[in-house]
Design a protein around this motif. Structure first.
Motif, PDB file in Angstrom:
ATOM      1  N   ASP A  33      23.346  49.435  36.496  1.00 48.46           N
ATOM      2  CA  ASP A  33      23.574  49.029  35.288  1.00 48.46           C
ATOM      3  C   ASP A  33      24.808  49.504  35.034  1.00 48.46           C
ATOM      4  O   ASP A  33      25.772  48.631  34.470  1.00 48.46           O
ATOM      5  N   ALA A  34      25.060  50.784  35.109  1.00 47.59           N
ATOM      6  CA  ALA A  34      26.386  51.202  34.781  1.00 47.59           C
ATOM      7  C   ALA A  34      27.507  50.963  35.493  1.00 47.59           C
ATOM      8  O   ALA A  34      28.591  50.628  35.052  1.00 47.59           O
TER       9      ALA A  34
ATOM     10  N   LEU B 233      26.748  59.788  37.495  1.00 47.95           N
ATOM     11  CA  LEU B 233      25.781  59.390  38.228  1.00 47.95           C
ATOM     12  C   LEU B 233      26.170  59.718  39.773  1.00 47.95           C
ATOM     13  O   LEU B 233      25.506  59.321  40.667  1.00 47.95           O
ATOM     14  N   GLY B 234      27.465  59.865  39.982  1.00 46.11           N
ATOM     15  CA  GLY B 234      27.770  60.072  41.562  1.00 46.11           C
ATOM     16  C   GLY B 234      28.710  59.382  42.121  1.00 46.11           C
ATOM     17  O   GLY B 234      29.086  59.188  43.272  1.00 46.11           O
ATOM     18  N   TRP B 235      28.964  58.269  41.471  1.00 46.37           N
ATOM     19  CA  TRP B 235      29.779  57.099  42.051  1.00 46.37           C
ATOM     20  C   TRP B 235      31.369  57.137  41.708  1.00 46.37           C
ATOM     21  O   TRP B 235      31.716  56.946  40.689  1.00 46.37           O
ATOM     22  N   PRO B 236      32.041  57.163  42.775  1.00 47.56           N
ATOM     23  CA  PRO B 236      33.637  57.001  42.567  1.00 47.56           C
ATOM     24  C   PRO B 236      33.898  55.529  42.215  1.00 47.56           C
ATOM     25  O   PRO B 236      33.504  54.626  42.651  1.00 47.56           O
TER      26      PRO B 236
ATOM     27  N   HIS C 124      32.255  54.532  29.598  1.00 50.54           N
ATOM     28  CA  HIS C 124      31.545  53.825  30.702  1.00 50.54           C
ATOM     29  C   HIS C 124      31.816  54.151  32.033  1.00 50.54           C
ATOM     30  O   HIS C 124      31.204  54.357  32.905  1.00 50.54           O
ATOM     31  N   VAL C 125      33.227  54.337  32.393  1.00 48.84           N
ATOM     32  CA  VAL C 125      33.581  55.165  33.742  1.00 48.84           C
ATOM     33  C   VAL C 125      32.959  56.271  34.086  1.00 48.84           C
ATOM     34  O   VAL C 125      32.463  56.704  35.056  1.00 48.84           O
ATOM     35  N   ALA C 126      33.115  57.130  32.983  1.00 54.95           N
ATOM     36  CA  ALA C 126      32.669  58.556  33.177  1.00 54.95           C
ATOM     37  C   ALA C 126      31.183  58.495  33.359  1.00 54.95           C
ATOM     38  O   ALA C 126      30.514  59.325  34.084  1.00 54.95           O
TER      39      ALA C 126
END
Length: 278
Positions: A15-16, A49-52, A42-44
């Motif tokens: 979702d993010a 959650l661990g995603w670049p 939203h980017v943060a």
């Protein structure tokens, strides 16, 4: 650079990431485009959650080749085919791996040029390297798109499959496969791929899929060799990009790529039986 998680994003993670990359689910379970969010919050959230996010990795062709061969060697054929069946319903990302695996499985023994590369689609990159947003590639896999162009984009699929494992089909997935093969088998000789795609859409076998996702499913079947055409499937042998380009130029130019573009009806019953048995 933040390390890429070796898993397919799902649930809150997906979702993010959909929010920042510009995708949304429709009321029917399909996927549609949306305005990508550049909101730092939203980017943060995605990065926490661990995603670049929107991070390009620059990889030399030889590195992509070596890593793809290593990842493919860790995969089991039946697991790859089972993931494809799961991709019809319970695990959309399973659709791509049969294509990625078919491309990579013979690379180690394919004839190489002076640059050390076989004619596998890894030549001609600007500046001698490919730039890949690995996170976006995994998001697109999670949402159900599959493709057999731009082979450098197979790397995140192969490495994630090798690291996290592949999904197994559910009874519902197997029923969807049965219905899909029934529709394909019912088409008269001479049927073109565009007509087949429309028949599958009408049958609502994979109602969550859009037109391009349905083509991706058919590309997977063609690369496996279940849909016989004029070009050998990658599942059977190394197929050079030169052969691929020649087969594509031999008919009307369209967005339907070989080997699928050469299909004119029928299925390989032995390969169909193997899928049904999974």
């Amino acid at each position: 650079m933040k390390a890429l998680p070796r898993r397919i994003p799902a649930d809150a993670e997906l979702d993010a990431l959909m929010r920042v990359y510009g995708y949304r689910f429709t009321r029917t379970g399909g996927v549609a485009g949306a305005d990508p969010s550049k909101d730092p919050v939203h980017v943060a959230e995605a990065e926490q959650l661990g995603w670049p996010v929107r991070t390009l990795e620059r990889l030399a062709p030889t590195e992509i080749l070596d890593r793809s061969v290593a990842a493919a060697s860790a995969l089991d054929e039946d697991a790859v085919l089972g993931a494809f069946v799961a991709g019809l319903g319970s695990a959309r990302h399973g659709r791509q791996t049969v294509i990625s695996f078919a491309w990579a499985r013979y690379l180690a023994t394919a004839p190489a040029g002076d640059d050390g590369l076989p004619d596998c689609g890894l030549r001609g990159s600007p500046g001698g390297a490919f730039e890949i947003d690995m996170t976006e590639a995994l998001v697109r896999l999670a949402l159900g798109w599959a493709w057999n162009e731009q082979p450098h984009r197979y790397l995140p699929d192969l490495e994630t499959a090798a690291a996290a494992g592949l999904p197994s089909p559910t009874p519902d997935d197997r029923e969807r496969l049965r219905a899909l093969l029934e529709v394909i088998s019912a088409q008269p000789s001479g049927t073109r791929v565009g007509e087949l795609e429309k028949a599958i859409a009408r049958a609502k076998i994979v109602p969550e899929a859009d037109r391009y996702q349905r083509y991706g499913i058919l590309i997977g079947l063609a690369e496996y060799g279940l849909l016989p055409g004029t070009l050998d499937p990658g599942w059977d042998r190394f197929v050079s990009r030169g052969e691929f380009a020649e087969a594509w130029s031999g008919g009307p130019r369209s967005d339907i790529t070989p080997p699928l573009s050469g299909w004119r009806g029928g299925i390989d019953e032995n390969r169909a039986a193997r899928l049904r048995a999974l």
